[in-house]
Design a protein around this motif. Structure first.
Motif, short mmCIF file in Angstrom:
data_model
loop_
_atom_site.label_atom_id
_atom_site.label_comp_id
_atom_site.label_asym_id
_atom_site.label_seq_id
_atom_site.Cartn_x
_atom_site.Cartn_y
_atom_site.Cartn_z
N TRP A 86 19.82 -6.67 -2.07
CA TRP A 86 18.43 -7.04 -2.37
C TRP A 86 18.30 -8.55 -2.57
O TRP A 86 17.44 -9.20 -1.96
CB TRP A 86 17.99 -6.29 -3.62
N TRP A 89 19.03 -10.41 0.73
CA TRP A 89 17.97 -10.26 1.73
C TRP A 89 16.76 -11.12 1.38
O TRP A 89 16.11 -11.68 2.27
CB TRP A 89 17.57 -8.80 1.86
N LEU A 93 15.28 -14.02 4.02
CA LEU A 93 13.92 -14.10 4.56
C LEU A 93 13.44 -15.54 4.67
O LEU A 93 12.59 -15.84 5.51
CB LEU A 93 12.97 -13.28 3.68
N ALA A 172 11.10 -3.10 -3.81
CA ALA A 172 10.38 -3.01 -2.53
C ALA A 172 9.15 -3.91 -2.53
O ALA A 172 8.83 -4.56 -1.52
CB ALA A 172 9.98 -1.57 -2.27
N GLU A 173 8.46 -3.98 -3.66
CA GLU A 173 7.29 -4.86 -3.76
C GLU A 173 7.70 -6.33 -3.64
O GLU A 173 7.00 -7.12 -2.97
CB GLU A 173 6.59 -4.62 -5.10
N THR A 174 8.81 -6.69 -4.23
CA THR A 174 9.30 -8.06 -4.13
C THR A 174 9.66 -8.41 -2.69
O THR A 174 9.36 -9.51 -2.21
CB THR A 174 10.51 -8.26 -5.04
N VAL A 175 10.31 -7.47 -1.99
CA VAL A 175 10.66 -7.71 -0.58
C VAL A 175 9.41 -7.86 0.26
O VAL A 175 9.34 -8.71 1.17
CB VAL A 175 11.56 -6.57 -0.06
N ALA A 176 8.39 -7.04 -0.02
CA ALA A 176 7.14 -7.14 0.74
C ALA A 176 6.47 -8.50 0.51
O ALA A 176 5.99 -9.14 1.46
CB ALA A 176 6.20 -6.01 0.34
N GLU A 177 6.45 -8.96 -0.73
CA GLU A 177 5.86 -10.26 -1.02
C GLU A 177 6.67 -11.39 -0.37
O GLU A 177 6.08 -12.35 0.18
CB GLU A 177 5.80 -10.47 -2.54
N SER A 179 8.49 -11.13 2.34
CA SER A 179 8.26 -11.05 3.78
C SER A 179 6.93 -11.69 4.15
O SER A 179 6.84 -12.42 5.16
CB SER A 179 8.29 -9.59 4.24
N ALA A 180 5.90 -11.43 3.34
CA ALA A 180 4.60 -12.06 3.60
C ALA A 180 4.69 -13.58 3.47
O ALA A 180 4.14 -14.32 4.30
CB ALA A 180 3.55 -11.51 2.63
N SER A 182 7.37 -15.35 3.96
CA SER A 182 8.18 -15.83 5.08
C SER A 182 7.33 -15.97 6.34
O SER A 182 7.40 -16.98 7.06
CB SER A 182 9.35 -14.88 5.33
#
Length: 258
Positions: A86, A89, A93, A172-177, A179-180, A182
């Motif tokens: 986590w 990743w 990003l 998952a919320e942190t990865v989505a933020e 990614s946005a 990035s």
């Protein structure tokens, strides 16, 4: 410590070392700079082992005792691997932003095709994206920015202690933020090329209306590529400077640093 005491403590030390190595090794496999495909797996594992050995004396008081049941042991190891992946990743990003920007620029100015396959990025990868990605990694290592993900990984044991709950929803919320963020950074980096291509396309359309007999596409395609390469060469230092500052700000938001 006598030799007998050391031998008695060796299984516990080995368990603690495996715990630390799970998080460090998983993060090192995907972390930018140290986890690149060009770096041999043996070197990545050796670096993860070296970092684990350095941190083990500091982290040992925070590590739990070895569980008696195999299921609990596997769960503990799986949580450590998931935590390392986590964090790694989230840092990866940031580098993907400049690679995506390079892909967008290459496709916009006609230097590549969607059918081109990049062994690192997969289908749709472009040579320009790969070039900018390697440049970003070199800048990451030369400027010392890689220290921030490593420090976040070391300090993550305070935020996410070993054996503690791992919030999959929050992760998952942190990865989505991330990614946005990035993709937003990639759009910022590619914006000058997109604007130039839009203006040239508008000029080509106007020329086609004024002189319909002119082969506009034959003239516009090489002009777009030449203008794009010239503008990219002119803006390349600024592009990397903008990415470096944005990467520093995004790395500061990694778990353990904020």
């Amino acid at each position: 410590m006598t030799a007998a005491e050391f031998l008695d403590a060796l299984p516990h030390l080995a368990f603690q070392m495996v715990l630390v190595l799970c998080r460090m090794g998983a993060c090192g496999m995907v972390m930018p700079g140290l986890g690149e495909q060009e770096v041999p797996v043996q070197i990545r594992l050796a670096l993860a082992l070296a970092v684990s050995l350095l941190l083990l004396p500091v982290l040992a008081p925070q590590l739990p005792p070895e569980p008696r049941e195999a299921a609990a042991l596997l769960r503990l190891l799986a949580l450590e691997i998931a935590t390392g992946l986590w964090i790694g990743w989230l840092a990866r990003l940031v580098v993907y932003a400049v690679q995506v920007a390079g892909q967008v620029i290459g496709l916009t100015i006609g230097l590549s095709s969607l059918l081109t396959q990049d062994p690192a990025m997969g289908e749709g990868g472009t040579a320009l994206g790969r070039f900018l990605g390697l440049g970003a990694v070199a800048l990451l290592l030369a400027s010392g920015l890689y220290e921030l993900p490593l420090r976040a990984l070391a300090e993550s044991y305070t935020l996410l202690p070993v054996g503690g709950p791992f919030g999959a929803g929050a992760a998952a919320e942190t990865v989505a933020e991330a990614s946005a963020g990035s993709f937003a950074l990639a759009l910022r980096l590619a914006a000058p090329m997109l604007l130039m291509a839009l203006l040239l396309q508008m000029a080509s359309g106007l020329l086609a209306r004024i002189a319909p007999q002119t082969q506009v596409y034959i003239l516009a395609a090489p002009a777009l590529s030449l203008a794009g390469l010239g503008l990219l060469a002119l803006l390349l230092p600024t592009l990397f400077d903008v990415w470096r500052e944005a990467a520093r700000a995004l790395f500061a938001l990694l778990p353990g640093l904020r």
